[in-house]
Design an enzyme around this catalytic site. Structure first.
Site, PDB file in Angstrom:
ATOM      1  N   ASP A 218     -27.905  68.007  -6.509  1.00  0.00           N
ATOM      2  CA  ASP A 218     -27.391  67.401  -5.266  1.00  0.00           C
ATOM      3  C   ASP A 218     -28.207  66.185  -4.842  1.00  0.00           C
ATOM      4  OD1 ASP A 218     -25.674  67.295  -3.011  1.00  0.00           O
ATOM      5  OD2 ASP A 218     -27.112  68.401  -1.802  1.00  0.00           O
ATOM      6  N   SER A 242     -22.210  66.069   2.002  1.00  0.00           N
ATOM      7  CA  SER A 242     -21.477  66.579   0.848  1.00  0.00           C
ATOM      8  C   SER A 242     -20.306  67.434   1.306  1.00  0.00           C
ATOM      9  CB  SER A 242     -22.401  67.406  -0.050  1.00  0.00           C
ATOM     10  OG  SER A 242     -23.514  66.652  -0.465  1.00  0.00           O
ATOM     11  N   GLN A 292     -19.252  64.959  -7.290  1.00  0.00           N
ATOM     12  CA  GLN A 292     -19.371  65.291  -5.876  1.00  0.00           C
ATOM     13  C   GLN A 292     -18.521  64.347  -5.034  1.00  0.00           C
ATOM     14  OE1 GLN A 292     -23.047  64.676  -3.116  1.00  0.00           O
ATOM     15  NE2 GLN A 292     -23.210  66.782  -3.878  1.00  0.00           N
TER      16      GLN A 292
END
Length: 300
Positions: A218, A242, A292
């Site tokens: 991430d 996110s 993502q």
């Protein structure tokens, strides 16, 4: 490998780092029910990679060790409170001849904060190729980030101490980190890359090593969509979060050893951005891929 790495100490910066090994140690409180903790009450919210990693560990604890994680897909629902434990509820969706599927719901105070679907596969052989090759100077030949930037920039930045204190990942950039150029008002292509590894040596358990990369994956990823716009996430009015996150693991590897993480911001629009990443080992073998989508909203 250096003696410092063998001792479990990896480029220690000033100040404490989150204890990733403890973060990945979930407590089983009932059948298919686990508790995870942040061990970092100073953070304002739970780092997204932590939720992904802990949910993966919870799912993996219900799967036979012979089956290894190959893909996971998560959705971030609400920000998590690092001062409170997280309950991970695992549903055993399917146990097939080759694949095992699990879903995980992470909750705090009865509210869902994260959802994960994870797929595990029995080991087998098959075709083998990769579409991309890459190369970069080895991390040992690169300066730390603090050594690579203008001291004046370092003195004025607030994001780096926050990141160092709240995310247990070491990184070194082969090129100038686009965020630095953006802080000067300069646009850059939507690409960035860094050598990454966890800050501490993790258990050899393949599930824990995979969770180590889930945690790392991430980091920086969504920000790769910002360089063309010459803004950073520190821009007043910038909202970045996110929304969903996917990881595909192609090979088994140690997330506590250096790997090259290449990231590309594919698209921005409608207050969102889409980014993808590729993780390579030292020999250029693609070992993992990521995607993502997230909120990228600038309100003046």
């Amino acid at each position: 490998m250096s003696s410092a790495v063998e001792a479990g100490v990896i480029d220690p910066p000033p100040g404490p780092r989150p204890p990733l090994g403890r973060i990945l140690e979930l407590e089983e409180v009932d059948t298919d029910l686990y508790i995870g903790r942040s061990h970092n009450d100073a953070a304002q919210r739970i780092y997204g990679g932590q939720a992904v990693a802990q949910a993966l560990v919870a799912a993996g604890r219900t799967v036979t060790p012979e089956r290894r994680i190959h893909s996971l897909h998560g959705h971030f629902i609400h920000p998590g409170n690092p001062g409170a434990p997280v309950l991970y509820h695992v549903e055993r969706v399917r146990d097939g001849g080759s694949f095992t599927t699990r879903s995980v719901r992470a909750t705090q105070a009865g509210a869902t904060i994260f959802l994960l679907t994870a797929s595990f596969q029995r080991r087998e052989r098959g075709f083998s190729h990769q579409a991309r090759d890459t190369s970069a100077p080895p991390p040992e030949e690169l300066p730390t980030f603090e050594e690579s930037v203008d001291p004046a920039y370092l003195a004025g930045t607030t994001w780096l101490p926050h990141l160092r204190a709240n995310i247990a990942v070491d990184f070194r950039f082969p090129e100038e980190y686009p965020r630095v150029a953006n802080s000067r008002g300069e646009a850059r292509p939507p690409r960035q890359r860094a050598w990454v590894r966890t800050t501490e040596r993790l258990a050899a358990d393949p599930l824990i090593q995979a969770a180590g990369f889930a945690y790392t994956s991430d980091l920086f990823l969504l920000s790769s969509a910002l360089p063309p716009h010459a803004v950073t996430i520190d821009e007043p009015g910038m909202q970045l979060a996110s929304l969903d996150h996917s990881v595909w693991l192609h090979e088994e590897f140690r997330s506590d050893e250096w790997h090259l993480y290449e990231q590309e911001g594919l698209w921005t629009g409608g207050g969102r951005g889409l980014a993808r990443g590729h993780l390579y080992d030292r020999s250029g073998v693609l070992v993992a891929s990521t995607m993502q989508e997230g909120l990228l909203r600038l309100r003046k």
